[in-house]
Design a protein around this motif. Structure first.
Motif, PDB file in Angstrom:
ATOM      1  N   TYR A 154      96.096  72.369  18.916  1.00 43.11           N
ATOM      2  CA  TYR A 154      96.310  73.038  20.191  1.00 43.11           C
ATOM      3  C   TYR A 154      95.513  74.345  20.224  1.00 43.11           C
ATOM      4  O   TYR A 154      95.706  75.224  19.404  1.00 43.11           O
ATOM      5  CB  TYR A 154      97.790  73.363  20.399  1.00 43.11           C
ATOM      6  CG  TYR A 154      98.670  72.146  20.486  1.00 43.11           C
ATOM      7  CD1 TYR A 154      98.536  71.249  21.540  1.00 43.11           C
ATOM      8  CD2 TYR A 154      99.631  71.890  19.512  1.00 43.11           C
ATOM      9  CE1 TYR A 154      99.341  70.136  21.631  1.00 43.11           C
ATOM     10  CE2 TYR A 154     100.442  70.768  19.603  1.00 43.11           C
ATOM     11  CZ  TYR A 154     100.296  69.905  20.668  1.00 43.11           C
ATOM     12  OH  TYR A 154     101.093  68.798  20.755  1.00 43.11           O
TER      13      TYR A 154
ATOM     14  N   LYS B 137     101.214  73.504  15.944  1.00 42.27           N
ATOM     15  CA  LYS B 137     100.403  74.210  16.932  1.00 42.27           C
ATOM     16  C   LYS B 137      98.990  74.424  16.414  1.00 42.27           C
ATOM     17  O   LYS B 137      98.038  74.562  17.185  1.00 42.27           O
ATOM     18  CB  LYS B 137     101.048  75.553  17.282  1.00 42.27           C
ATOM     19  CG  LYS B 137     102.364  75.403  18.031  1.00 42.27           C
ATOM     20  CD  LYS B 137     103.012  76.736  18.272  1.00 42.27           C
ATOM     21  CE  LYS B 137     104.399  76.558  18.906  1.00 42.27           C
ATOM     22  NZ  LYS B 137     105.091  77.839  19.113  1.00 42.27           N
TER      23      LYS B 137
ATOM     24  N   SER C 101      98.876  78.237  26.862  1.00 42.99           N
ATOM     25  CA  SER C 101     100.218  78.537  26.387  1.00 42.99           C
ATOM     26  C   SER C 101     100.478  80.036  26.540  1.00 42.99           C
ATOM     27  O   SER C 101      99.547  80.828  26.714  1.00 42.99           O
ATOM     28  CB  SER C 101     100.364  78.133  24.910  1.00 42.99           C
ATOM     29  OG  SER C 101     100.134  76.752  24.743  1.00 42.99           O
TER      30      SER C 101
ATOM     31  N   HIS D  22     110.914  77.484  19.671  1.00 39.24           N
ATOM     32  CA  HIS D  22     109.738  78.321  19.950  1.00 39.24           C
ATOM     33  C   HIS D  22     110.105  79.545  20.791  1.00 39.24           C
ATOM     34  O   HIS D  22     109.217  80.320  21.186  1.00 39.24           O
ATOM     35  CB  HIS D  22     108.666  77.505  20.674  1.00 39.24           C
ATOM     36  CG  HIS D  22     109.166  76.795  21.904  1.00 39.24           C
ATOM     37  ND1 HIS D  22     110.109  75.803  21.852  1.00 39.24           N
ATOM     38  CD2 HIS D  22     108.863  76.948  23.221  1.00 39.24           C
ATOM     39  CE1 HIS D  22     110.357  75.364  23.072  1.00 39.24           C
ATOM     40  NE2 HIS D  22     109.622  76.051  23.914  1.00 39.24           N
TER      41      HIS D  22
ATOM     42  N   ASP E  77     101.340  76.142  29.929  1.00 37.50           N
ATOM     43  CA  ASP E  77     101.151  74.822  29.302  1.00 37.50           C
ATOM     44  C   ASP E  77     101.040  73.727  30.371  1.00 37.50           C
ATOM     45  O   ASP E  77     101.520  72.605  30.191  1.00 37.50           O
ATOM     46  CB  ASP E  77     102.309  74.503  28.342  1.00 37.50           C
ATOM     47  CG  ASP E  77     102.559  75.584  27.317  1.00 37.50           C
ATOM     48  OD1 ASP E  77     101.702  75.763  26.433  1.00 37.50           O
ATOM     49  OD2 ASP E  77     103.602  76.256  27.397  1.00 37.50           O
TER      50      ASP E  77
ATOM     51  N   THR F  28     104.415  74.459  22.894  1.00 38.43           N
ATOM     52  CA  THR F  28     103.187  75.061  22.383  1.00 38.43           C
ATOM     53  C   THR F  28     103.119  76.561  22.655  1.00 38.43           C
ATOM     54  O   THR F  28     102.251  77.248  22.125  1.00 38.43           O
ATOM     55  CB  THR F  28     101.967  74.357  22.989  1.00 38.43           C
ATOM     56  OG1 THR F  28     102.221  74.102  24.376  1.00 38.43           O
ATOM     57  CG2 THR F  28     101.707  73.042  22.295  1.00 38.43           C
TER      58      THR F  28
END
Length: 342
Positions: free
Chosen positions: A274, A269, A34, A85, A9, A59
């Motif tokens: 993204y 996301k 990512s 995450h 990222d 992300t």
């Protein structure tokens, strides 16, 4: 011997930091992508076998499948406060330390929170939209003054506390909810701690500053929205899943509340664009796809501001994040526990 570190990222603003700082104890490789179950397959096996430290942003998505790919991984450092995450249980099972960055947004996120407030309260968006055609109607831009309004703050951690202090400087009445109350806020900034229901009923602006947990997921639903004033505005710079987005959309559409400023959304996301959205939609469940559709509908309302999780995004904040990240990693390697979450 230097440790192999992979930074995912990786953003342009972060490059400035690394131009000014050298980390000779680390052999660092940078990846703009990512880290997830799709992108991990693009990494050479040698890199996966030798990596000791991984740094990611929200992300990325760290699952047990990802962890299996890195046999010598010791540390995962997320360049964020939230770590939902990352599968913490899976990391614990493999004795992988997970580090985060606390309080980096006590300036940037707080200032952005007030930017969203002021933009909505002072009707800035309609005025800006009209400026594109240079056809103005000042009747559409009548706003309110913050000193005449009541602010409700859900969560008085570092960011919520700073929000209270600035709100006090604006002359606002401040209601707050947190299980851990801060007496100094009551004494020095006239903050009134109360129940969430009181905030929903009395606040003109409600701003959320709590982490995403099982208890806070969908903290705001149609039940809470029904308690709010029809003139109320809700601000969320924390986590998208704190608000049930379809309930919010219906409340705004039916004029049950007056507006929303969202720097985060559910399934962001995907919904905030993204990566390749087509590929992400193909790999998403129906519920997440429905959230994406709702977010797009929300973005079409003229009393809603949606931005792509950038409240933290100042050069100053990014420099703090990276500085704390490396300090914490070095501390962990020496047996310390700074910013360790597991």
């Amino acid at each position: 011997m230097s440790l192999k570190m992979l930074i995912f990222d990786y953003k342009d603003a972060e490059k400035k930091f690394f131009k000014r700082h050298q980390f000779h104890d680390f052999d660092i490789e940078f990846f703009e992508s990512s880290l997830n179950e799709t992108t991990v397959g693009n990494l050479p096996q040698e890199i996966k076998d030798t990596a000791s430290v991984i740094s990611v942003f929200i992300t990325s998505e760290i699952t047990p499948t990802i962890l299996e790919q890195f046999p010598n991984l010791m540390i995962i450092s997320t360049r964020s406060t939230g770590y939902d995450h990352i599968d913490i249980d899976a990391c614990c099972n493999k004795n992988i330390k997970v580090l985060n960055v606390e309080n980096y947004g006590a300036h940037s996120v707080v200032q952005y929170t007030f930017a969203l407030m002021l933009a909505l309260v002072r009707r800035l968006i309609p005025a800006l939209n009209d400026s594109h055609s240079f056809k103005f109607d000042t009747n559409n831009y009548v706003g309110r003054e913050l000193n005449a309004l009541t602010l409700g703050v859900i969560g008085t951690g570092a960011i919520g506390t700073s929000v209270c202090k600035i709100a006090h400087a604006f002359g606002m009445r401040i209601l707050a909810f947190d299980y851990l109350q801060r007496p100094e806020l009551t004494k020095n900034y006239h903050v009134e701690y109360t129940e969430k229901e009181t905030i929903y009923k009395e606040a003109d602006i409600i701003t959320l500053h709590v982490p995403l947990t099982k208890e806070t997921q969908h903290l705001i639903t149609k039940r809470e929205l029904a308690l709010m004033k029809p003139t109320a505005i809700i601000i969320n710079t924390a986590r998208g899943e704190l608000i049930e987005s379809e309930d919010l959309y219906n409340a705004l559409l039916n004029k049950n509340i007056a507006g929303a400023g969202l720097d985060v959304t559910e399934c962001e996301k995907i919904s905030l664009g993204y990566g390749d959205i087509t590929e992400k939609l193909e790999n998403s469940d129906k519920e997440c796809i429905s959230k994406v559709i709702i977010t797009r509908r929300l973005s079409q309302l003229n009393n809603v501001i949606i931005t792509p999780h950038v409240a933290y995004n100042t050069q100053d904040s990014i420099n703090r994040i990276l500085s704390v990240t490396f300090d914490s990693i070095k501390d962990c390697l020496q047996g310390g526990h700074a910013n360790q979450v597991n």
